[in-house]
Scaffold this active site. Sequence first.
Site, PDB file in Angstrom:
ATOM      1  N   HIS A   1      -7.493   3.240   3.080  1.00 51.36           N
ATOM      2  CA  HIS A   1      -7.332   4.082   4.280  1.00 51.36           C
ATOM      3  C   HIS A   1      -8.675   4.381   4.950  1.00 51.36           C
ATOM      4  O   HIS A   1      -8.727   4.695   6.138  1.00 51.36           O
ATOM      5  CB  HIS A   1      -6.694   5.434   3.908  1.00 51.36           C
ATOM      6  CG  HIS A   1      -5.210   5.391   3.675  1.00 51.36           C
ATOM      7  ND1 HIS A   1      -4.645   4.694   2.647  1.00 51.36           N
ATOM      8  CD2 HIS A   1      -4.189   5.998   4.344  1.00 51.36           C
ATOM      9  CE1 HIS A   1      -3.328   4.878   2.680  1.00 51.36           C
ATOM     10  NE2 HIS A   1      -3.032   5.664   3.699  1.00 51.36           N
TER      11      HIS A   1
ATOM     12  N   CYS B   1     -11.117   3.020  -0.854  1.00 49.85           N
ATOM     13  CA  CYS B   1      -9.734   3.383  -0.546  1.00 49.85           C
ATOM     14  C   CYS B   1      -9.422   2.679   0.767  1.00 49.85           C
ATOM     15  O   CYS B   1     -10.208   2.754   1.716  1.00 49.85           O
ATOM     16  CB  CYS B   1      -9.583   4.888  -0.392  1.00 49.85           C
ATOM     17  SG  CYS B   1      -7.961   5.367   0.283  1.00 49.85           S
TER      18      CYS B   1
ATOM     19  N   CYS C   1      -4.274  -1.462  -2.362  1.00 52.97           N
ATOM     20  CA  CYS C   1      -4.406  -0.028  -2.561  1.00 52.97           C
ATOM     21  C   CYS C   1      -5.237   0.166  -3.825  1.00 52.97           C
ATOM     22  O   CYS C   1      -4.861  -0.333  -4.896  1.00 52.97           O
ATOM     23  CB  CYS C   1      -3.007   0.562  -2.745  1.00 52.97           C
ATOM     24  SG  CYS C   1      -2.987   2.318  -3.154  1.00 52.97           S
TER      25      CYS C   1
ATOM     26  N   TYR D   1      -0.727   8.650  -2.623  1.00 53.32           N
ATOM     27  CA  TYR D   1      -0.636   8.376  -4.053  1.00 53.32           C
ATOM     28  C   TYR D   1      -1.818   8.982  -4.813  1.00 53.32           C
ATOM     29  O   TYR D   1      -1.718   9.285  -5.990  1.00 53.32           O
ATOM     30  CB  TYR D   1      -0.687   6.858  -4.301  1.00 53.32           C
ATOM     31  CG  TYR D   1       0.613   6.120  -4.166  1.00 53.32           C
ATOM     32  CD1 TYR D   1       1.700   6.656  -3.465  1.00 53.32           C
ATOM     33  CD2 TYR D   1       0.765   4.863  -4.743  1.00 53.32           C
ATOM     34  CE1 TYR D   1       2.882   5.942  -3.348  1.00 53.32           C
ATOM     35  CE2 TYR D   1       1.950   4.149  -4.644  1.00 53.32           C
ATOM     36  CZ  TYR D   1       3.008   4.695  -3.940  1.00 53.32           C
ATOM     37  OH  TYR D   1       4.172   3.983  -3.839  1.00 53.32           O
TER      38      TYR D   1
ATOM     39  N   GLU E   1      -3.012   9.370   7.309  1.00 54.33           N
ATOM     40  CA  GLU E   1      -1.542   9.284   7.340  1.00 54.33           C
ATOM     41  C   GLU E   1      -0.964  10.160   8.448  1.00 54.33           C
ATOM     42  O   GLU E   1       0.090   9.866   9.003  1.00 54.33           O
ATOM     43  CB  GLU E   1      -0.941   9.684   5.988  1.00 54.33           C
ATOM     44  CG  GLU E   1      -1.088   8.652   4.896  1.00 54.33           C
ATOM     45  CD  GLU E   1      -0.247   7.390   5.109  1.00 54.33           C
ATOM     46  OE1 GLU E   1       0.952   7.502   5.386  1.00 54.33           O
ATOM     47  OE2 GLU E   1      -0.821   6.284   5.023  1.00 54.33           O
TER      48      GLU E   1
ATOM     49  N   ASP F   1       0.863  -1.194   0.000  1.00 52.87           N
ATOM     50  CA  ASP F   1       0.000   0.000   0.000  1.00 52.87           C
ATOM     51  C   ASP F   1       0.894   1.237   0.000  1.00 52.87           C
ATOM     52  O   ASP F   1       2.075   1.167   0.344  1.00 52.87           O
ATOM     53  CB  ASP F   1      -0.914   0.012   1.232  1.00 52.87           C
ATOM     54  CG  ASP F   1      -1.905   1.177   1.195  1.00 52.87           C
ATOM     55  OD1 ASP F   1      -2.752   1.197   0.289  1.00 52.87           O
ATOM     56  OD2 ASP F   1      -1.807   2.087   2.033  1.00 52.87           O
ATOM     57  N   SER F   2       0.280   2.365  -0.330  1.00 55.04           N
ATOM     58  CA  SER F   2       1.032   3.617  -0.292  1.00 55.04           C
ATOM     59  C   SER F   2       1.423   3.984   1.144  1.00 55.04           C
ATOM     60  O   SER F   2       2.349   4.755   1.350  1.00 55.04           O
ATOM     61  CB  SER F   2       0.193   4.744  -0.894  1.00 55.04           C
ATOM     62  OG  SER F   2      -1.003   4.884  -0.162  1.00 55.04           O
TER      63      SER F   2
HETATM   64  N1  DGL Z   1      -4.963   3.522   0.301  1.00 51.29           N
HETATM   65  C1  DGL Z   1      -4.901   3.827  -1.076  1.00 51.29           C
HETATM   66  C2  DGL Z   1      -6.147   3.427  -1.808  1.00 51.29           C
HETATM   67  O1  DGL Z   1      -6.745   2.422  -1.451  1.00 51.29           O
HETATM   68  C3  DGL Z   1      -4.440   5.190  -1.522  1.00 51.29           C
HETATM   69  C4  DGL Z   1      -4.147   6.216  -0.528  1.00 51.29           C
HETATM   70  C5  DGL Z   1      -3.232   7.276  -1.113  1.00 51.29           C
HETATM   71  O2  DGL Z   1      -3.754   8.256  -1.676  1.00 51.29           O
HETATM   72  O3  DGL Z   1      -2.040   7.097  -0.987  1.00 51.29           O
HETATM   73  O4  DGL Z   1      -6.537   4.074  -2.738  1.00 51.29           O
END
Ligand code: DGL
Length: 275
Positions: free
Chosen positions: A196, A194, A75, A44, A160, A12-13
Amino acid sequence: MTSYLHPIGIFDSGYGGLTILDAIRRRLPDYSYLYLGDNARAPYGIRSFDEIYRFTLEAVKFLFDEGCRLVILACNTASAKALRSIQQRDLPKIDPSRRVLGVIRPTVEQIGSLTADGRIGLFATPGTVASGSYDIEIGKLYPSFRLYSHACPSWVEIVEAGMADSIIADQAVKRDVDILFGIEPSIDTIILGCTHYPLLLDKVERHVKQRAKVVTQGQLVAESLADYLRRHPEIESQCRRDGATRFLTTGSPERFASNASIFLGHQLSAEKVTY
Ligand code: DGL
């Protein structure tokens, strides 16, 4: 024999993939996992296609060098922007026997059994929304469904920054929930697209207020991986089964260990890597 067996890579990012790792470890506790968070370069979701593809490919190659035969892009942004190119263009050159899987398809596959009216809302990063990946996958599997997407650029930064429990987080979630229902009030199912975002789940559910079911991806991806391993004994037989997880980050290992320990509910240590 053990040296011929390999951990499953989870990328993951940053911290978001921990929500996927957590669900996968609950479903498949015996396997060995290698988690990599590119915290130094997160988020990301606001980056260009080229950067996301390049960073994701670097991470996949790194995890391959660490011995992984199977890597999950935990991700959505990386799955949306890099998975197909890596599968079709890079893997045949790097090593056609290795596998890279994403999280969007397994999510969409389950959505048909979760929605009542096929009016689906999506919260995701700007990158995932702009890629149209959910629209494409839903269009393929459920052409009669309607998808209403809304990008929430601030949510990943909030997570984050370790601020998922703050008032700022609550205000951001309320604003974005209001916007989504302003676009279409009859949405009955919302995908948190996402990894997160499950860290903000309690706030999302509070502001959605029973108007729709809120779907997170962890269990869906874990079930899909279990099914994949059942159908692919040639990959499954190469997986190490010692129940261990190693955590790697491109950011601060102390910070990663402390944030990830809170999330996973147990102490852990993380190693800093550069690639
Ligand atoms: N957790 C990532 C996703 O599922 C991206 C988060 C990021 O923007 O880094 O899209």
